[in-house]
Design a protein around this motif. Structure first.
Motif, PDB file in Angstrom:
ATOM      1  N   ALA A 170      -7.106   6.700  -2.583  1.00 34.27           N
ATOM      2  CA  ALA A 170      -6.981   8.102  -3.477  1.00 34.27           C
ATOM      3  C   ALA A 170      -7.949   7.497  -4.913  1.00 34.27           C
ATOM      4  O   ALA A 170      -8.610   8.236  -5.438  1.00 34.27           O
ATOM      5  CB  ALA A 170      -5.844   8.592  -3.898  1.00 34.27           C
ATOM      6  N   GLU A 171      -7.797   6.430  -5.238  1.00 35.21           N
ATOM      7  CA  GLU A 171      -8.314   5.851  -6.378  1.00 35.21           C
ATOM      8  C   GLU A 171      -9.807   5.792  -6.275  1.00 35.21           C
ATOM      9  O   GLU A 171     -10.550   5.950  -7.425  1.00 35.21           O
ATOM     10  CB  GLU A 171      -7.676   4.388  -6.791  1.00 35.21           C
ATOM     11  CG  GLU A 171      -8.094   3.807  -8.106  1.00 35.21           C
ATOM     12  CD  GLU A 171      -7.430   2.428  -8.386  1.00 35.21           C
ATOM     13  OE1 GLU A 171      -7.621   1.920  -9.399  1.00 35.21           O
ATOM     14  OE2 GLU A 171      -6.921   1.845  -7.497  1.00 35.21           O
ATOM     15  N   ALA A 172     -10.215   5.526  -5.161  1.00 35.42           N
ATOM     16  CA  ALA A 172     -11.682   5.431  -4.983  1.00 35.42           C
ATOM     17  C   ALA A 172     -12.287   6.880  -4.651  1.00 35.42           C
ATOM     18  O   ALA A 172     -13.484   6.986  -4.428  1.00 35.42           O
ATOM     19  CB  ALA A 172     -11.872   4.421  -3.842  1.00 35.42           C
ATOM     20  N   GLY A 173     -11.543   7.718  -4.762  1.00 35.45           N
ATOM     21  CA  GLY A 173     -11.990   9.064  -4.525  1.00 35.45           C
ATOM     22  C   GLY A 173     -11.869   9.973  -3.096  1.00 35.45           C
ATOM     23  O   GLY A 173     -12.193  11.003  -2.978  1.00 35.45           O
ATOM     24  N   ALA A 191       0.719  -1.097   0.150  1.00 37.65           N
ATOM     25  CA  ALA A 191      -0.177  -0.037   0.071  1.00 37.65           C
ATOM     26  C   ALA A 191       0.967   1.142   0.099  1.00 37.65           C
ATOM     27  O   ALA A 191       1.803   1.495   0.742  1.00 37.65           O
ATOM     28  CB  ALA A 191      -0.774   0.032   1.199  1.00 37.65           C
ATOM     29  N   GLY A 192       0.455   2.237  -0.887  1.00 40.04           N
ATOM     30  CA  GLY A 192       1.190   3.548  -0.892  1.00 40.04           C
ATOM     31  C   GLY A 192       0.826   4.622   0.185  1.00 40.04           C
ATOM     32  O   GLY A 192      -0.132   4.081   1.059  1.00 40.04           O
ATOM     33  N   TYR A 236      -5.584   4.542   3.295  1.00 36.25           N
ATOM     34  CA  TYR A 236      -5.962   4.728   4.761  1.00 36.25           C
ATOM     35  C   TYR A 236      -6.790   3.675   5.041  1.00 36.25           C
ATOM     36  O   TYR A 236      -8.049   3.612   4.617  1.00 36.25           O
ATOM     37  CB  TYR A 236      -6.523   6.268   5.058  1.00 36.25           C
ATOM     38  CG  TYR A 236      -6.956   6.459   6.301  1.00 36.25           C
ATOM     39  CD1 TYR A 236      -6.220   7.292   7.341  1.00 36.25           C
ATOM     40  CD2 TYR A 236      -8.389   6.372   6.698  1.00 36.25           C
ATOM     41  CE1 TYR A 236      -6.598   7.274   8.385  1.00 36.25           C
ATOM     42  CE2 TYR A 236      -8.796   6.288   7.976  1.00 36.25           C
ATOM     43  CZ  TYR A 236      -7.928   7.013   8.904  1.00 36.25           C
ATOM     44  OH  TYR A 236      -8.464   7.255  10.274  1.00 36.25           O
ATOM     45  N   THR A 237      -6.678   3.084   6.054  1.00 31.84           N
ATOM     46  CA  THR A 237      -7.492   1.929   6.744  1.00 31.84           C
ATOM     47  C   THR A 237      -8.044   2.439   7.979  1.00 31.84           C
ATOM     48  O   THR A 237      -7.421   2.757   8.966  1.00 31.84           O
ATOM     49  CB  THR A 237      -6.703   0.680   7.004  1.00 31.84           C
ATOM     50  OG1 THR A 237      -6.067   0.129   5.855  1.00 31.84           O
ATOM     51  CG2 THR A 237      -7.706  -0.386   7.709  1.00 31.84           C
TER      52      THR A 237
END
Length: 210
Positions: A144-147, A125-126, A130-131
């Motif tokens: 970020a890819e999911a918005g 994970a980069g 965030y989890t």
């Protein structure tokens, strides 16, 4: 988000500590020199050399047992930090390559984890992953890819929460929390639920009842 402008020297420190420090130093050094946490914070706030300031700030994070102690110590130096103390600590806990710092007790406190997130369950994970913890206790990964908008590895909405907490703006925190709780009922991604839970944790830390 209430970020103060930084001068050349403090801007350099901001790069070193990934926290952002302003151009001002405290006018009155703390008298509580016997306390190791306060002593390290004093030394960091009043140091002249940039690298020494950053180094002492990291040491202070390692030595201060709690986030509250760190915040109280920096309260003696108003205007030094250009960001909330919570964000500064979270960024060092998140980005530092010093294992002693990242394993410090302060990095394991709930308000800090609310900003840094849990260890990601995505391989490799980069920084833009965030989890977080949802209201029902589930671990939810935001990307970020999911918005989700990130600012150097932390969701931008949570940085706003940290800023509001530093300003003791309980009304705005409450409005954000209520909005996210309402959205969580229809948000299948879990993002709103994660943000609502993080806002609750950080609000509790500063004594806001939401």
């Amino acid at each position: 988000m209430g970020v103060q402008q930084v001068g050349p020297r403090w801007a350099t420190i901001a790069v070193l500590v990934v926290g952002g420090l302003s151009a001002c130093t405290a006018e009155n050094p703390s008298a509580a020199v016997s306390d190791p946490c306060q002593r390290r914070v004093d030394a960091s706030a009043l140091a002249i050399d940039v690298s020494e300031t950053a180094e002492l700030l990291d040491i202070a994070i390692e030595i201060c047992d709690t986030l509250s102690a760190f915040e109280s110590a920096f309260a003696q130096h108003p205007g030094v930090l250009g960001f909330s103390t919570l964000e500064v600590v979270a960024r060092r806990c998140l980005h530092s390559s010093n294992d002693q710092l990242t394993n410090a007790s302060i990095c394991g406190q709930a308000p800090v984890i609310a900003l840094t997130g849990l260890p990601s369950f995505t391989e490799d994970a980069g920084t833009d992953v965030y989890t977080g913890v949802a209201l029902d206790g589930r671990a939810v990964e935001l990307t970020a890819e999911a918005g989700t908008e990130f600012v150097r590895g932390i969701p931008a909405d949570l940085i706003n929460v940290a800023d509001l907490a530093a300003q003791n703006d309980c009304n705005e925190l409450s409005e954000l929390s209520e909005r996210w709780r309402a959205e969580a009922e229809f948000d299948e991604s879990g993002t709103s639920s994660v943000f609502a839970h993080a806002a609750q944790v950080i609000a509790n830390h500063v004594g806001c009842s939401i």
